[in-house]
Scaffold this motif. Sequence first.
Motif, PDB file in Angstrom:
ATOM      1  N   VAL A   9       0.845  -1.184   0.000  1.00  8.95           N
ATOM      2  CA  VAL A   9       0.000   0.000   0.000  1.00  8.95           C
ATOM      3  C   VAL A   9       0.882   1.236   0.000  1.00  8.95           C
ATOM      4  O   VAL A   9       1.811   1.338   0.809  1.00  8.95           O
ATOM      5  N   LEU A  11       0.205   4.952   0.827  1.00 12.18           N
ATOM      6  CA  LEU A  11      -0.802   5.814   1.420  1.00 12.18           C
ATOM      7  C   LEU A  11      -0.336   7.257   1.313  1.00 12.18           C
ATOM      8  O   LEU A  11       0.697   7.628   1.883  1.00 12.18           O
ATOM      9  N   LEU A  13      -1.176  10.805   2.333  1.00 13.85           N
ATOM     10  CA  LEU A  13      -1.931  11.616   3.278  1.00 13.85           C
ATOM     11  C   LEU A  13      -1.876  13.064   2.807  1.00 13.85           C
ATOM     12  O   LEU A  13      -0.808  13.551   2.434  1.00 13.85           O
ATOM     13  N   ILE A  28      -3.365   7.242  11.056  1.00 12.63           N
ATOM     14  CA  ILE A  28      -1.994   7.002  10.598  1.00 12.63           C
ATOM     15  C   ILE A  28      -1.200   6.222  11.639  1.00 12.63           C
ATOM     16  O   ILE A  28      -0.456   5.293  11.305  1.00 12.63           O
ATOM     17  N   LYS A  32       0.981   3.110  10.294  1.00 16.65           N
ATOM     18  CA  LYS A  32       2.288   3.560   9.792  1.00 16.65           C
ATOM     19  C   LYS A  32       3.401   2.526   9.917  1.00 16.65           C
ATOM     20  O   LYS A  32       4.382   2.592   9.170  1.00 16.65           O
ATOM     21  N   VAL A  37       3.124  -1.166   4.120  1.00 13.23           N
ATOM     22  CA  VAL A  37       2.403   0.112   4.039  1.00 13.23           C
ATOM     23  C   VAL A  37       3.419   1.246   4.103  1.00 13.23           C
ATOM     24  O   VAL A  37       4.189   1.355   5.054  1.00 13.23           O
ATOM     25  N   VAL A  39       3.714   5.365   4.071  1.00 13.63           N
ATOM     26  CA  VAL A  39       2.912   6.562   4.316  1.00 13.63           C
ATOM     27  C   VAL A  39       3.714   7.800   3.939  1.00 13.63           C
ATOM     28  O   VAL A  39       4.874   7.932   4.334  1.00 13.63           O
ATOM     29  N   VAL A  66      -3.807   4.576  -1.511  1.00 14.56           N
ATOM     30  CA  VAL A  66      -4.778   5.123  -0.570  1.00 14.56           C
ATOM     31  C   VAL A  66      -4.609   6.631  -0.548  1.00 14.56           C
ATOM     32  O   VAL A  66      -3.494   7.126  -0.408  1.00 14.56           O
ATOM     33  N   GLN A  68      -5.696   9.536   1.788  1.00 17.25           N
ATOM     34  CA  GLN A  68      -6.280   9.828   3.103  1.00 17.25           C
ATOM     35  C   GLN A  68      -6.250  11.328   3.322  1.00 17.25           C
ATOM     36  O   GLN A  68      -5.211  11.968   3.136  1.00 17.25           O
ATOM     37  N   TYR A 166      -9.421   0.326  10.480  1.00 17.61           N
ATOM     38  CA  TYR A 166      -8.590   0.856   9.399  1.00 17.61           C
ATOM     39  C   TYR A 166      -7.313   0.021   9.269  1.00 17.61           C
ATOM     40  O   TYR A 166      -6.901  -0.332   8.166  1.00 17.61           O
ATOM     41  N   LEU A 170      -6.206  -2.019   5.896  1.00 17.54           N
ATOM     42  CA  LEU A 170      -4.948  -1.829   5.180  1.00 17.54           C
ATOM     43  C   LEU A 170      -4.078  -3.071   5.200  1.00 17.54           C
ATOM     44  O   LEU A 170      -3.420  -3.387   4.207  1.00 17.54           O
TER      45      LEU A 170
END
Length: 180
Positions: A9, A11, A13, A28, A32, A37, A39, A66, A68, A166, A170
């Motif tokens: 993923v 993500l 933000l 988050i 995180k 994942v 971020v 993603v 967000q 969430y 994820l």
Amino acid sequence: MESPTPGGVLLLLAHPDFKNSRANKALIDAVKELPGVEVENLYDRKGAPFDTDDYRRRIAATGTLVFQFPFYWASAPSEMKRWIDEVFTVLARERAVAGKRLLIATTAASEYDAYRSGGRNRFTADELLRPFQMTALHAGMEWLTPFVVYGLRDDAEAAREQAPDYRRLLLSLTEPLQAR
């Protein structure tokens, strides 16, 4: 059988004041450190040029993108829009995002009942997020049901309560996509 598309993923933000956020920070914090994942807060580099080649490489290694953000006037904050205009448009044209999943994760100040037909906001969150859905579908992506945390004006605890959901969502999205 074809090999699976990479999992993981990315993500993105988009929060203009993340250090003072309670809701998006709770979400988050829940994800995180999940393996698979990555971020990035687009506001950490506000105004700086985006490196499309870097995003092309990072997205190629993932199965899910993603977005967000806090729901701002029925949309996303400006850095998300700038990223879509400057990076996503190029990657969609090149089909670099085709076959990937897109998830919108957003936080809304108004309670769930405000986002109903006849509610104070007149439209559902799904209806207000249609431009993102159209963008994903036009780019050949798989649209996922948005993850929306409601009622943050009166209850900042709502995001902390939904953070484990969430996290589970994820985590499930870090699995590789099956080639189509």
